[in-house]
Each structure stands twice: as structure tokens, then as C-alpha cells.
Design a protein around this motif. Structure first.
Motif, short mmCIF file in Angstrom:
data_model
loop_
_atom_site.label_atom_id
_atom_site.label_comp_id
_atom_site.label_asym_id
_atom_site.label_seq_id
_atom_site.Cartn_x
_atom_site.Cartn_y
_atom_site.Cartn_z
N PHE A 242 49.08 -43.46 43.07
CA PHE A 242 48.18 -42.35 42.79
C PHE A 242 47.24 -42.71 41.64
O PHE A 242 47.56 -43.57 40.81
N ARG A 269 48.81 -36.14 42.86
CA ARG A 269 50.08 -36.21 43.60
C ARG A 269 50.13 -35.20 44.74
O ARG A 269 50.92 -35.34 45.66
N LYS A 274 45.25 -39.04 47.36
CA LYS A 274 46.06 -39.54 46.23
C LYS A 274 45.25 -39.80 44.97
O LYS A 274 45.71 -40.51 44.08
#
Length: 489
Positions: A242, A269, A274
Motif C-alpha cells: 500500500f 488500505r 491500494k
């Protein structure tokens, strides 16, 4: 079965075996020494210049012969007596000298002597390769430590020293006035690969640092606009990775930008791609009257104005990070002890007349610090003594109210009354046990309710930080929490 050196055609066999020991999976001087002992049917030892046994079996050696080999007066020596035949060979390598000793009952024939000579050459190559690899690792560690030191200097607003340290290895890296901070998150076991890819992607045009506080985080400080898309592409190639990014900030505000990146990471998240950037979300302070907000923040922080510039900057940088992270993690990020972090924050508490155990008080000091960093950028600021509304006036605005109602209203669809749990948990200082006593439920239930609110609100709550403080402000704006008392407000 292994052939002996005296066998016809054996030299090709032992040479192949010796070469096999140079393959990546077998590059170990101890394995080579063991192989030599078996091949030559001998006892073998490898000692360094201090006489320390590096491999094999310790043998009684003539001190004068060993000294002559170590000094370079002779390259090899042979000795026989007491039913033993001994060969000594000097092995040089980048940081010193080793002595290879081979002792056997049978005399050394030509083939056995060749085996010893070639084995010594292989050991010399292995020792040199090992030292080169070790030196490379030391250089990598030193470079990583230097990057961390630069980041820590930026975190406490010492941009002059940070530029001076960076100029030797990365000329021009910090010459820009502004930069973005990114935090890339992966599983801790994959971080080293992620660091290597970040370094390769940014091509030494960004500061890439292993986060000292979070094992799975890589921090990237970049003055280049292209870095954002490059890191997005990198994250897209790796599952479970991420990316959170800050807005553009001056280098002196690296600590603020880092907090923004971590806050954005919490949002990332919950997103399909992402990734998230701090500016992609509406923040309550942007909905307040700027002049009134500057005046309020100036009054809250005015006691700190009596400090010297360096001390004030140090306290503010520590407090900004301390409100986002634990004392332990803040200490790791700044490169100081956790006791130092606590002492600095306690000093700020005392000077501002507040209590950081109170989450609402933390949220207001965070708002004041954030306002000072961002809304005063390029502006003269407001006179703290000028008439302006207090916190209640700032939160009563229609824009702030609409934002707060929309944000908290997302929780109303949960039949478990998560909104009430969250409000009670905040009022209890973020303590699940105390909130559970008030609600008459188990503490784990409280944690589960708060955790389930995170993806709905797109904010990290249990770990504290910007996301939690914005939710606290929303509760204050709709009147669901009592306003904390700030003696300086």
C-alpha cells in the motif's frame, strides 16, 4: 567413491570437485578445508594472522615457520618428522594473511601437492570474495544509516544540516524547497526487496529510508513530481502493498508531511488501487474561517513563543509526531530515547495547560499545530490577542457541521450502534476497558466496534493519529462530546 590424488585420471575428478565448491551454494572456506582433508587423507587447519582457527583441526606448528609465512618472507614451507609430513602455505587476502597447514602420514606426491596448491588458491578467492561481500554489506548499512540520519534531521527542521550531510553522496537531492513524503507498506519479510525496488525506481533522486519504527514501512522523501506515479506503479505490481502520500510541503515540514503520508496510508488500505494522497480527502480545518482559525491556534500555542527558536522547533516536531505515534515509535523516528520524547511532550502539556491523556485535548492541540504549519504558510498570521471566536465558534460553521454530520452519519446504518460505542470510547480516552464498563459490554466488543468503523469512516482510529482526531472534531461539531478545557485558548 572419491579418487585419490595418485589415481590415473584423478586430477580431473578432484579439480571438478574443487570447482564445484566455488558455486554460490558451496562458497564456504570451511567446506573447502574439510574437502581437502578428505581428498588428501590429511589433517588440515586454516588459521588467521592472530593464530585463531578459522577451519579444520588445530595442528602444532613451528612458530618461526608460521611467523615467516605471515611476514611474507616465504610463501610456503615443508617439514617432516615424527612420522608426519607437513605443508604450510601462505594465503593472502584483502585484510590480512592466513596460513593453511596440511599434515599427513604419507609423503606428499605431485598430485597431492597440486591439490594443496590449488586449494590454497580457491581459499584465497573465497576469503577475498567474502570480504568484498562483507564490505559491500557494511557500505549498504552505512548508507542506510546515513539516509536515516538525514531523515531525522529533516524531522526536527534542521534542513541546513540535512543538506550538508546529503550533499556528499547525493548532490542536489535536497536542493528543492518542497518535497512529498510517501510511505510504502508491505509485510516486514518483504521490506528489503521493497527498499531495493524503491531505490531502483527513484534512481537516487529521492531519499529512501527503512522506517525505524514500523518494520513493514519504507519512507520516501522526493522533490520530484514523477515519484508519485512511479511508486503507484510499484505498488500495483505487488499484492499486499500500500502507498500513502503527503501534499507538497517545505523540507522544514517533513514531520508534518510524514504524518500526512501515514494518515493517507490508513485510507489506502481500504481502496481498490491500494494508494491514497492526503489531499484527496476533505479536512475539517479547511472548512473553517482561516483568519479565525489562525487566531485561535496562535492563542493555544502562544506559551511556546517564549522559547528559543531551536527549542521551540524541537518541542513542536516531537509533539507533532508524538500525537501521531507512540512514544517508542516517535523516539525511533527522531533517533532519541523514549524518555526524551515523553519529557518534551510533558513540557508542552505543562506549558499549554492541557492533558494529553484526554483524546479531545490531543485533537485540539493537533489541530493547532497543524494550523500553524499549514495555514500560516506564506502569511503573516493573525494577532492572537485580536477578537476571534473560540473553538465553539470555529466548529459552529455550517460547512463544518455538514461535514461532521455526513461523516458520522455513515455509522448510523450499523445496527450494533457503533456510533455510540465510538463516542464512548473517545470520551474514555481511547481506553476500551473503561468504555466497556460504561456500556456494559466486553472490552473486545468495544475494540471490534471501533475497528469496524475504520473502513466506513476511511480513517485509522485504534492507532490514533490524524484520522482519529478528525473524528473527534466531528463529534465536537455535532455536540456529542464535551469540549475540553485549554487554559491558553
Amino acid at each position: 567413491m572419491r579418487g585419490t590424488p595418485g589415481d590415473a585420471g584423478a586430477p580431473a575428478a578432484w579439480a571438478r570437485e574443487l570447482l564445484d565448491l566455488l558455486r554460490p551454494a558451496g562458497r564456504d572456506a570451511r567446506r573447502v578445508v574439510d574437502w581437502l582433508a578428505g581428498t588428501a587423507e590429511a589433517e588440515v587447519s586454516l588459521q588467521d594472522a592472530a593464530g585463531t582457527l578459522l577451519a579444520g583441526t588445530r595442528l602444532p606448528l613451528d612458530a618461526s615457520l608460521v611467523a615467516a609465512l605471515r611476514s611474507g618472507r616465504i610463501a610456503s614451507a615443508a617439514w617432516e618428522g615424527e612420522g608426519r609430513h607437513l605443508r604450510l602455505v601462505r594465503i593472502g587476502h584483502p585484510s590480512g594473511v592466513c596460513v593453511l597447514a596440511v599434515s599427513r602420514r604419507a609423503p606428499f606426491d605431485r598430485h597431492t601437492a597440486d591439490v594443496v596448491t590449488h586449494t590454497a588458491q580457491v581459499i584465497e578467492l573465497l576469503l577475498a570474495a567474502h570480504e568484498t561481500t562483507a564490505a559491500g554489506h557494511r557500505l549498504q548499512r552505512a548508507t542506510a544509516d546515513l539516509r536515516l540520519a538525514i531523515l531525522q534531521l529533516l524531522m526536527v527542521e534542521d534542513t541546513v544540516a540535512a543538506r550538508r550531510v546529503a550533499s556528499g553522496l547525493w548532490p542536489g537531492l535536497l536542493d528543492a524547497d518542497t518535497a512529498c513524503v510517501f510511505v510504502v507498506e508491505s509485510a516486514p519479510a518483504r521490506r528489503e526487496r521493497l527498499v531495493a525496488e524503491c531505490l531502483d525506481t527513484t534512481r537516487d533522486e529521492a531519499l529512501v529510508v527503512r522506517c525505524p519504527a514500523m518494520d513493514g514501512h519504507v519512507i520516501v522523501v522526493s522533490p520530484r513530481a514523477a515519484t508519485a506515479s512511479e511508486l503507484r506503479s510499484l505498488v500495483g505490481r505487488h499484492p499486499g502493498t500500500f502507498l500513502g502520500g503527503s501534499v507538497w510541503e517545505s523540507l522544514a515540514r517533513t514531520a508534518t508531511a510524514y504524518g500526512q503520508a501515514v494518515s493517507a496510508l490508513a485510507v489506502a488500505r481500504f481502496r481498490a488501487d491500494k494508494t491514497a494522497v492526503y489531499a484527496e480527502r476533505t479536512h475539517p480545518e479547511l472548512l473553517m474561517d482561516p483568519a479565525a482559525l489562525r487566531g485561535w491556534a496562535g492563542r493555544v500555542l502562544r506559551p511556546l513563543d517564549t522559547l528559543s527558536h531551536h527549542t521551540r522547533a524541537e518541542l513542536l516536531a516531537t509533539t507533532r509526531l508524538g500525537l501521531e505515534f507512540t512514544a517508542v515509535n516517535t523516539a525511533k523516528i527522531l533517533g532519541v530515547s523514549r524518555n526524551t520524547v515523553r519529557a518534551r511532550m510533558e513540557r508542552v502539556e505543562t506549558m499549554l495547560g492541557t492533558d494529553f491523556d484526554d483524546v479531545t485535548a490531543r485533537a485540539l492541540v493537533h489541530l493547532a499545530l497543524h494550523t500553524q504549519i499549514n495555514l500560516l504558510d506564506g502569511q503573516a498570521g493573525s494577532d492572537p490577542d485580536a477578537a476571534s471566536p473560540g473553538l465553539a465558534g470555529l466548529l459552529d460553521g455550517p460547512a463544518v457541521g455538514a461535514w461532521a454530520r455526513e461523516l458520522l452519519g455513515r455509522l448510523d446504518h450499523d445496527t450494533r450502534n457503533v456510533r455510540r460505542t465510538l463516542r464512548t470510547w473517545i470520551a474514555a480516552g481511547g481506553n476500551a476497558e473503561r468504555a466497556a464498563l460504561t456500556l456494559g459490554v466486553h472490552a473486545q466488543t468495544v475494540r471490534e466496534h471501533v475497528r469496524s468503523a475504520e473502513p466506513v469512516l476511511e480513517r485509522q482510529l485504534l492507532a490514533a493519529g490524524t484520522g482519529l482526531y478528525e473524528v473527534v472534531l466531528a463529534h465536537l461539531a455535532v455536540g456529542e462530546l464535551e469540549h475540553p478545557v485549554l487554559t491558553t485558548e
